[in-house]
Design a protein around this motif. Structure first.
Motif, PDB file in Angstrom:
ATOM      1  N   PHE A  25       0.840  -1.195   0.000  1.00 54.70           N
ATOM      2  CA  PHE A  25       0.000   0.000   0.000  1.00 54.70           C
ATOM      3  C   PHE A  25       0.879   1.250   0.000  1.00 54.70           C
ATOM      4  CE2 PHE A  25      -1.441   3.231   3.059  1.00 54.70           C
ATOM      5  CZ  PHE A  25      -2.475   3.809   2.336  1.00 54.70           C
ATOM      6  N   LEU A  26       1.886   1.295   0.869  1.00 53.22           N
ATOM      7  CA  LEU A  26       2.796   2.436   0.910  1.00 53.22           C
ATOM      8  C   LEU A  26       3.470   2.636  -0.440  1.00 53.22           C
ATOM      9  CD1 LEU A  26       4.575   1.868   4.361  1.00 53.22           C
ATOM     10  CD2 LEU A  26       2.799   3.554   3.841  1.00 53.22           C
ATOM     11  N   ASP A  27       3.950   1.559  -1.045  1.00 52.33           N
ATOM     12  CA  ASP A  27       4.617   1.646  -2.344  1.00 52.33           C
ATOM     13  C   ASP A  27       3.706   2.278  -3.399  1.00 52.33           C
ATOM     14  OD1 ASP A  27       6.901   0.467  -1.301  1.00 52.33           O
ATOM     15  OD2 ASP A  27       6.454  -1.529  -2.126  1.00 52.33           O
ATOM     16  N   ARG A  28       2.427   1.895  -3.394  1.00 44.73           N
ATOM     17  CA  ARG A  28       1.477   2.468  -4.361  1.00 44.73           C
ATOM     18  C   ARG A  28       1.312   3.973  -4.145  1.00 44.73           C
ATOM     19  NH1 ARG A  28      -1.113  -2.233  -2.951  1.00 44.73           N
ATOM     20  NH2 ARG A  28      -2.714  -1.172  -1.698  1.00 44.73           N
ATOM     21  N   GLN A  29       1.289   4.392  -2.895  1.00 43.93           N
ATOM     22  CA  GLN A  29       1.103   5.812  -2.609  1.00 43.93           C
ATOM     23  C   GLN A  29       2.365   6.626  -2.893  1.00 43.93           C
ATOM     24  OE1 GLN A  29      -1.935   6.708  -2.415  1.00 43.93           O
ATOM     25  NE2 GLN A  29      -2.422   4.529  -2.374  1.00 43.93           N
ATOM     26  N   TYR A  30       3.539   6.015  -2.702  1.00 46.35           N
ATOM     27  CA  TYR A  30       4.777   6.689  -3.125  1.00 46.35           C
ATOM     28  C   TYR A  30       4.773   6.851  -4.638  1.00 46.35           C
ATOM     29  CZ  TYR A  30       7.178   6.564   1.379  1.00 46.35           C
ATOM     30  OH  TYR A  30       7.549   6.774   2.687  1.00 46.35           O
ATOM     31  N   ALA A  31       4.400   5.818  -5.368  1.00 42.03           N
ATOM     32  CA  ALA A  31       4.363   5.882  -6.833  1.00 42.03           C
ATOM     33  C   ALA A  31       3.359   6.923  -7.318  1.00 42.03           C
ATOM     34  CB  ALA A  31       4.038   4.506  -7.414  1.00 42.03           C
ATOM     35  N   ALA A  32       2.275   7.107  -6.581  1.00 43.88           N
ATOM     36  CA  ALA A  32       1.244   8.081  -6.947  1.00 43.88           C
ATOM     37  C   ALA A  32       1.639   9.505  -6.548  1.00 43.88           C
ATOM     38  CB  ALA A  32      -0.089   7.705  -6.292  1.00 43.88           C
ATOM     39  N   GLY A  33       2.738   9.660  -5.812  1.00 45.90           N
ATOM     40  CA  GLY A  33       3.193  10.977  -5.397  1.00 45.90           C
ATOM     41  C   GLY A  33       2.490  11.528  -4.177  1.00 45.90           C
ATOM     42  N   VAL A  34       1.774  10.672  -3.450  1.00 45.91           N
ATOM     43  CA  VAL A  34       1.033  11.127  -2.267  1.00 45.91           C
ATOM     44  C   VAL A  34       1.908  11.086  -1.016  1.00 45.91           C
ATOM     45  CG1 VAL A  34      -0.962  10.684  -0.782  1.00 45.91           C
ATOM     46  CG2 VAL A  34      -1.165  10.424  -3.268  1.00 45.91           C
ATOM     47  N   PHE A  35       2.709  10.056  -0.849  1.00 50.30           N
ATOM     48  CA  PHE A  35       3.543   9.914   0.345  1.00 50.30           C
ATOM     49  C   PHE A  35       4.967  10.364   0.038  1.00 50.30           C
ATOM     50  CE2 PHE A  35       0.880   6.194   2.287  1.00 50.30           C
ATOM     51  CZ  PHE A  35      -0.182   7.063   2.464  1.00 50.30           C
ATOM     52  N   LEU A  36       5.538  11.127   0.972  1.00 54.30           N
ATOM     53  CA  LEU A  36       6.914  11.612   0.839  1.00 54.30           C
ATOM     54  C   LEU A  36       7.886  10.863   1.731  1.00 54.30           C
ATOM     55  CD1 LEU A  36       6.318  15.473   0.860  1.00 54.30           C
ATOM     56  CD2 LEU A  36       6.768  14.006  -1.106  1.00 54.30           C
ATOM     57  N   ALA A  37       7.409  10.416   2.888  1.00 54.28           N
ATOM     58  CA  ALA A  37       8.253   9.695   3.850  1.00 54.28           C
ATOM     59  C   ALA A  37       7.343   8.916   4.786  1.00 54.28           C
ATOM     60  CB  ALA A  37       9.120  10.668   4.650  1.00 54.28           C
ATOM     61  N   SER A  38       7.873   7.840   5.335  1.00 57.97           N
ATOM     62  CA  SER A  38       7.112   7.048   6.301  1.00 57.97           C
ATOM     63  C   SER A  38       8.080   6.196   7.102  1.00 57.97           C
ATOM     64  CB  SER A  38       6.073   6.161   5.603  1.00 57.97           C
ATOM     65  OG  SER A  38       6.715   5.232   4.743  1.00 57.97           O
TER      66      SER A  38
END
Length: 104
Positions: A25-38
């Motif tokens: 899930f995190l990987d998908r959101q990084y790819a979508a440009g939504v997540f910057l760090a976690s």
């Protein structure tokens, strides 16, 4: 920009069972440009996500897709903030108009 704080509400054994799906899930959101760090909190009682590029309602919808949320493994606190300063090299965290005004 948003700071999302997750607090685990179930034992770590259950968290670990969902960890691979959560990371996907995190990987998908990084790819979508939504997540910057976690990353996890220390001690491991939850985690933190830095998110941008979406409004609060859209972020809430994104977080509802997290396997941790779907399995009721964590509670989520969403804190919105407007970064107006960043360390050299971290200007990506600023809105374009702010980054231009603080540049060299």
């Amino acid at each position: 920009m948003f700071l999302v704080v997750l607090q685990y509400v179930q034992p770590l054994a259950l968290i670990d069972q969902a960890l691979e799906a959560h990371r996907a899930f995190l990987d998908r959101q990084y790819a979508a440009g939504v997540f910057l760090a976690s990353g996890p909190l220390v001690p491991r009682t939850g985690g933190v996500i830095l998110a941008t590029g979406v409004g609060r309602l859209d972020l809430e919808a994104v977080l509802a897709e997290d396997p941790f949320a779907q399995a009721k493994l964590a509670d989520y606190q969403i804190l919105e903030f407007e970064p107006n300063r960043a360390a050299p090299g971290a200007e990506v965290l600023l809105r374009p108009e702010v980054a231009r005004s603080t540049g060299p």
